[in-house]
Scaffold this active site. Structure first.
Site, mmCIF file in Angstrom:
data_model
loop_
_atom_site.group_PDB
_atom_site.id
_atom_site.type_symbol
_atom_site.label_atom_id
_atom_site.label_comp_id
_atom_site.label_asym_id
_atom_site.label_seq_id
_atom_site.Cartn_x
_atom_site.Cartn_y
_atom_site.Cartn_z
ATOM 1 N N SER A 260 0.839 -1.189 0.000
ATOM 2 C CA SER A 260 0.000 0.000 0.000
ATOM 3 C C SER A 260 0.877 1.243 0.000
ATOM 4 C CB SER A 260 -0.931 0.007 1.216
ATOM 5 O OG SER A 260 -0.217 0.441 2.347
ATOM 6 N N LYS A 261 0.342 2.302 -0.607
ATOM 7 C CA LYS A 261 1.110 3.540 -0.744
ATOM 8 C C LYS A 261 1.383 4.162 0.618
ATOM 9 C CE LYS A 261 -1.574 5.280 -4.144
ATOM 10 N NZ LYS A 261 -2.056 6.320 -5.043
ATOM 11 N N ARG A 262 0.502 3.858 1.569
ATOM 12 C CA ARG A 262 0.651 4.425 2.896
ATOM 13 C C ARG A 262 1.862 3.831 3.610
ATOM 14 N NH1 ARG A 262 -2.294 2.920 6.921
ATOM 15 N NH2 ARG A 262 -3.527 1.599 5.551
#
Ligand code: GLU
Length: 515
Positions: A260-262
């Site tokens: 995930s980009k987070r």
């Protein structure tokens, strides 16, 4: 001859359909690659559709980033919002009138219904279902069969309705997937297909657009498996032929979690460019995720291949549906292989933007700077991992002598146990190199005559190894610290050649005055 012999074969049409919700995700490139590989192999068409119906997550700059990153990777599309095509517009927000008749048809057929439940009522309903551990989850169909007036008398009413699918009890839950064979999906909820803001949801838009745009193969991430029964129902209700489905595995972190980009900077496609990965190395890396290496004539694995080679041999049956681990160590290795394969000229050209981003180069580097970079590129090429590693390694060669920083560990190495007196080493080196004739041409980065790495090495070995009786490691350590300010640098004699005689002697003297 039967008429069938005259019918032309269907040209495969594939698409990537990213949502512009921020920095493009690496999964978008992964999907684009597999779609494109098959489209190219089949001499089909690969189109890019922008799925921007979720206005709450829409980011205006994201679409351009999509174009930039996919173009950078060479994952080129034949049709798209930026280049048009026979089924334009390719941006869903510009196709609202296209969806409307489909919604009306579904309502008229009784396959869809209006729902006036407010978001507050829906979340209260969900909370209650969870609290009571209700076996029935999802929308409770309060609005089904009601007129607006009837519904308005009940609590949790909102003026503008959404439209929901009426999922029948006998909804088929299995479908055939090109990669996975027969797939079983969970029973869907009464999915919203048209939102209160007048935009369709993904589920309606994807079916309408894939149909309208003649898409023959829907290749997308496995997170959409659970939505496929809804999509197949829509195809059936609307009397449309569904495409072939292929659900690619999700890319996973080394701990198997979804990328995930987070949590992972490497989920952002722009990160790879910033970090100095070569686009061809990243494409090669993505092609090896869930896909086996090719084999050479002796049956050995061939891990390095181009997009053209990948497309030529592409075969869906080879895709492994188990989520591949996204191992950046492997990408580093591949990147190094690609870096070494570049000509020095090409490497130099590719390094320039990284030196500019770092501030070592201005917007228009001089011929002398570029020539010096080329000499240095050849020196660092054998060990360079990513292009973004280069500016730091090259900094000592682009700073004025007076600004050279001697790093703490490098200075400490001068007085380490068993190290010879650095003053003596530096004096001997300065004396020997001063005697080397001065016929350099530093400004053009060209070195002629005596100031060559061979002559420098020969001279310093004679003075320090033979003359002072030092081991090479001890003899050359202080010189490296003097010219680069580091304990680790590009090869020493070559570095001195690139720096030129004047700068080399000035740096040796500068360190000598501090010893
Ligand atoms: N817009 C969807 C996404 O970004 C596309 C899914 C699909 O390819 O159908 O994941």
């Amino acid at each position: 001859m039967s008429s069938a012999s005259f019918s032309s074969p269907v040209v495969p049409r594939l698409r990537v359909a990213p949502s512009p919700t921020g920095d493009p995700h690496v999964g978008t490139a992964y999907m684009a690659l597999f779609n494109l590989a098959f489209a190219r192999q089949q001499q089909g068409v690969f189109l890019l559709r922008v799925e921007d119906t979720d206005r709450t997550r829409f980011r205006a700059d994201s679409e351009q980033q999509l174009y930039d990153t996919l173009s950078w990777l060479g994952l080129d599309w034949d049709e798209g919002p930026d280049r048009g095509g026979p089924f334009a517009p390719y941006r869903q927000s510009e196709r609202l009138t296209t969806y409307q008749p489909y919604v009306e048809k579904l309502i008229a057929q009784g396959h869809a219904y209006h729902c006036w439940c407010s978001p507050e009522r829906l979340s209260a309903m969900r909370e209650e279902q969870q609290r009571s551990k209700s076996p029935v989850t999802g929308y409770d169909r309060l609005c089904y069969g009601m007129t607006r007036e009837e519904r308005a008398t009940l609590p949790g009413f909102q003026e503008t309705p959404v439209v929901r699918m009426l999922i029948p009890d006998e909804v088929p839950l299995t479908f055939t997937d090109l990669i996975r064979g027969t797939v079983q999906a969970p029973r869907p909820d009464d999915q919203v297909i048209l939102k209160a803001d007048g935009f369709p949801t993904y589920h309606l838009a994807v079916v309408v657009d894939d149909h309208e745009m003649g898409v023959t193969h829907v290749v997308r991430g496995e997170e959409w498996i659970s939505s496929t029964p809804k999509h197949l129902l829509l195809y059936r209700w609307l009397g449309l032929t569904p495409p072939v489905f292929a659900h690619m595995p999700l890319l996973r972190n080394t701990d198997k979690s979804k990328i995930s980009k987070r949590k992972n900077p490497a989920a952002r496609l722009t990160w790879f460019r910033e970090r100095g990965y070569l686009p061809e190395a990243l494409v090669n890396f993505l092609a090896l995720l869930a896909y086996p290496p090719a084999k050479d004539a002796d049956g050995k694995d061939v891990e390095i291949f181009s997009l053209d080679e990948f497309s030529r041999d592409f075969d869906w049956s080879k895709v492994n549906p188990v989520g591949p681990i996204f191992d950046l160590g492997k990408l580093d290795w591949l990147n190094g292989m690609y870096v070494r394969d570049l000509s020095v000229e090409e490497l130099t050209a590719r390094l320039i933007p990284y030196l500019q981003a770092d501030g070592l180069f201005g917007p228009s580097p001089s011929l002398g700077e570029v020539a010096r970079l080329k000499s240095l590129a050849a020196l660092i090429q054998p060990r360079l991992v990513t292009l973004a590693d280069a500016p730091d390694q090259l900094r000592p060669f682009f700073v004025p002598d007076a600004d050279l920083v001697v790093e703490d560990d490098a200075r400490a190495s001068l007085t380490a146990k068993n190290a010879p007196d650095p003053a003596g080493v530096l004096d001997a080196a300065i004396e020997a190199l001063t005697a080397l004739p001065d016929d350099e041409n530093v400004d053009l980065g060209q070195v002629q005559g005596s100031w060559t790495h061979d002559r420098i090495e020969e001279t310093l070995r004679a003075a320090l190894v033979t003359g002072l009786g030092l081991k090479p490691k001890f003899a050359f350590g202080p010189l490296r610290v003097a010219v680069s300010g580091r304990r680790v640098s590009p090869p020493l004699f070559e570095s001195m050649e690139v720096l030129g005689r004047g700068a080399t002697l000035r740096r040796l003297q500068a360190l000598r005055t501090t010893c």
